[in-house]
Design a protein around this motif. Structure first.
Motif, mmCIF file in Angstrom:
data_model
loop_
_atom_site.group_PDB
_atom_site.id
_atom_site.type_symbol
_atom_site.label_atom_id
_atom_site.label_comp_id
_atom_site.label_asym_id
_atom_site.label_seq_id
_atom_site.Cartn_x
_atom_site.Cartn_y
_atom_site.Cartn_z
ATOM 1 N N SER A 1 -20.629 18.891 -27.177
ATOM 2 C CA SER A 1 -19.523 18.451 -26.339
ATOM 3 C C SER A 1 -18.446 19.522 -26.208
ATOM 4 O O SER A 1 -17.928 19.776 -25.111
ATOM 5 C CB SER A 1 -18.896 17.174 -26.909
ATOM 6 O OG SER A 1 -19.835 16.156 -26.978
ATOM 7 N N VAL A 2 -18.095 20.151 -27.316
ATOM 8 C CA VAL A 2 -17.064 21.186 -27.281
ATOM 9 C C VAL A 2 -17.554 22.384 -26.473
ATOM 10 O O VAL A 2 -16.780 22.963 -25.699
ATOM 11 C CB VAL A 2 -16.658 21.586 -28.718
ATOM 12 C CG1 VAL A 2 -15.799 22.835 -28.719
ATOM 13 C CG2 VAL A 2 -15.928 20.440 -29.387
ATOM 14 N N PRO B 1 -13.796 16.439 -33.357
ATOM 15 C CA PRO B 1 -13.816 16.921 -31.969
ATOM 16 C C PRO B 1 -12.430 17.300 -31.458
ATOM 17 O O PRO B 1 -12.274 18.317 -30.771
ATOM 18 C CB PRO B 1 -14.393 15.747 -31.176
ATOM 19 C CG PRO B 1 -15.138 14.942 -32.154
ATOM 20 C CD PRO B 1 -14.447 15.130 -33.459
ATOM 21 N N LEU B 2 -11.422 16.491 -31.807
ATOM 22 C CA LEU B 2 -10.069 16.820 -31.372
ATOM 23 C C LEU B 2 -9.579 18.096 -32.036
ATOM 24 O O LEU B 2 -8.889 18.916 -31.412
ATOM 25 C CB LEU B 2 -9.125 15.657 -31.662
ATOM 26 C CG LEU B 2 -9.367 14.389 -30.847
ATOM 27 C CD1 LEU B 2 -8.462 13.280 -31.316
ATOM 28 C CD2 LEU B 2 -9.183 14.654 -29.367
ATOM 29 N N LEU B 3 -9.918 18.282 -33.279
ATOM 30 C CA LEU B 3 -9.541 19.496 -34.007
ATOM 31 C C LEU B 3 -10.190 20.726 -33.377
ATOM 32 O O LEU B 3 -9.518 21.729 -33.111
ATOM 33 C CB LEU B 3 -9.939 19.371 -35.480
ATOM 34 C CG LEU B 3 -9.648 20.569 -36.363
ATOM 35 C CD1 LEU B 3 -8.145 20.751 -36.497
ATOM 36 C CD2 LEU B 3 -10.290 20.383 -37.722
ATOM 37 N N LEU B 4 -11.485 20.640 -33.118
ATOM 38 C CA LEU B 4 -12.182 21.777 -32.500
ATOM 39 C C LEU B 4 -11.680 22.049 -31.089
ATOM 40 O O LEU B 4 -11.531 23.207 -30.679
ATOM 41 C CB LEU B 4 -13.691 21.532 -32.484
ATOM 42 C CG LEU B 4 -14.388 21.594 -33.831
ATOM 43 C CD1 LEU B 4 -15.851 21.228 -33.681
ATOM 44 C CD2 LEU B 4 -14.244 22.968 -34.447
ATOM 45 N N TRP C 1 -23.972 13.965 -35.756
ATOM 46 C CA TRP C 1 -22.569 14.054 -35.353
ATOM 47 C C TRP C 1 -22.187 15.502 -35.080
ATOM 48 O O TRP C 1 -21.504 15.789 -34.095
ATOM 49 C CB TRP C 1 -21.730 13.432 -36.458
ATOM 50 C CG TRP C 1 -20.265 13.542 -36.303
ATOM 51 C CD1 TRP C 1 -19.491 12.991 -35.320
ATOM 52 C CD2 TRP C 1 -19.391 14.243 -37.156
ATOM 53 N NE1 TRP C 1 -18.180 13.300 -35.539
ATOM 54 C CE2 TRP C 1 -18.097 14.075 -36.660
ATOM 55 C CE3 TRP C 1 -19.566 14.987 -38.313
ATOM 56 C CZ2 TRP C 1 -16.988 14.631 -37.266
ATOM 57 C CZ3 TRP C 1 -18.474 15.532 -38.924
ATOM 58 C CH2 TRP C 1 -17.205 15.354 -38.401
ATOM 59 N N CYS C 2 -22.616 16.442 -35.924
ATOM 60 C CA CYS C 2 -22.319 17.861 -35.700
ATOM 61 C C CYS C 2 -22.958 18.367 -34.416
ATOM 62 O O CYS C 2 -22.342 19.138 -33.677
ATOM 63 C CB CYS C 2 -22.788 18.695 -36.887
ATOM 64 S SG CYS C 2 -21.767 18.507 -38.348
ATOM 65 N N ILE C 3 -24.181 17.942 -34.140
ATOM 66 C CA ILE C 3 -24.851 18.362 -32.903
ATOM 67 C C ILE C 3 -24.086 17.850 -31.687
ATOM 68 O O ILE C 3 -23.856 18.598 -30.725
ATOM 69 C CB ILE C 3 -26.310 17.864 -32.883
ATOM 70 C CG1 ILE C 3 -27.129 18.630 -33.914
ATOM 71 C CG2 ILE C 3 -26.923 18.006 -31.502
ATOM 72 C CD1 ILE C 3 -28.534 18.096 -34.097
ATOM 73 N N LEU D 1 -10.023 25.551 -29.786
ATOM 74 C CA LEU D 1 -10.586 26.321 -28.676
ATOM 75 C C LEU D 1 -9.613 26.461 -27.512
ATOM 76 O O LEU D 1 -9.660 27.440 -26.781
ATOM 77 C CB LEU D 1 -11.890 25.677 -28.204
ATOM 78 C CG LEU D 1 -13.053 25.751 -29.203
ATOM 79 C CD1 LEU D 1 -14.237 24.974 -28.685
ATOM 80 C CD2 LEU D 1 -13.439 27.192 -29.480
ATOM 81 N N ARG D 2 -8.757 25.499 -27.319
ATOM 82 C CA ARG D 2 -7.815 25.576 -26.193
ATOM 83 C C ARG D 2 -6.567 26.394 -26.533
ATOM 84 O O ARG D 2 -5.947 26.965 -25.667
ATOM 85 C CB ARG D 2 -7.415 24.173 -25.751
ATOM 86 C CG ARG D 2 -8.573 23.409 -25.169
ATOM 87 C CD ARG D 2 -8.095 22.485 -24.094
ATOM 88 N NE ARG D 2 -9.205 21.666 -23.638
ATOM 89 C CZ ARG D 2 -9.833 21.896 -22.504
ATOM 90 N NH1 ARG D 2 -9.466 22.877 -21.734
ATOM 91 N NH2 ARG D 2 -10.817 21.118 -22.140
#
Length: 160
Positions: A153-154, A52-55, A146-148, A59-60
């Motif tokens: 969330s992202v 999640p932090l990587l994605l 987890w992927c869902i 994105l940011r």
């Protein structure tokens, strides 16, 4: 370890000896599972946080080079591979009863062989994290859910 047990069963003459060796093998598996359990939980938490932090970072900041993401991707793939390898231990244990059932220990040992097959089947041997038996299906379900959650969330964070 399971492979060594299977090779020993093929060479043995006694189903009672096979039951004793399986009992020792199962005890070793439980002890190892108990010993490495905290580290598997820690690696699971790292896995839950890394992607999640990587994605979110991608994105940011659209200027992030691919080279900067390689360590996080490597860690994630390594942890997932390790979980799948641990799950194969449980999968191997599930196939042992059919091997023992196919063995011939001599005349008059069919009932003893069946008792050993029942003992191995009901032992529930495998790799455990806490009280959960780790199987390939469990790991794949974890990855899917987890992927869902990560994508949802992202997406929600990106929309706001």
């Amino acid at each position: 370890m399971i492979d060594v047990f299977c090779c020993d069963v093929v060479r043995q003459e006694s189903p009672q000896r096979a039951a004793h060796v399986w009992n020792m093998t199962q005890a070793i598996l439980r002890k190892v599972s108990l010993s490495v359990q905290p580290y598997f939980i820690l690696l699971g938490v790292i896995l839950l946080c890394t992607v999640p932090l990587l994605l979110l970072g991608i994105l940011r900041d659209y200027d992030t080079p691919i080279v900067a993401m390689i360590p996080a991707i490597g860690v994630t793939c390594g942890i997932l591979y390790m979980l799948l390898l641990a799950a194969t231990i449980s999968e191997q244990c599930a196939r042992v009863p059919s091997l023992v059932n196919a063995m011939s220990f001599g005349d008059g040992t069919e009932s003893a062989r069946q008792l050993v097959v029942d003992f191995i089947s009901s032992s529930g041997a495998g790799f455990y994290i806490s009280t959960m038996r780790l199987t390939s299906a469990t790991v794949l379900k974890f990855m899917y859910i987890w992927c869902i959650v990560v994508v949802g969330s992202v997406t929600r964070l990106q929309a706001s």
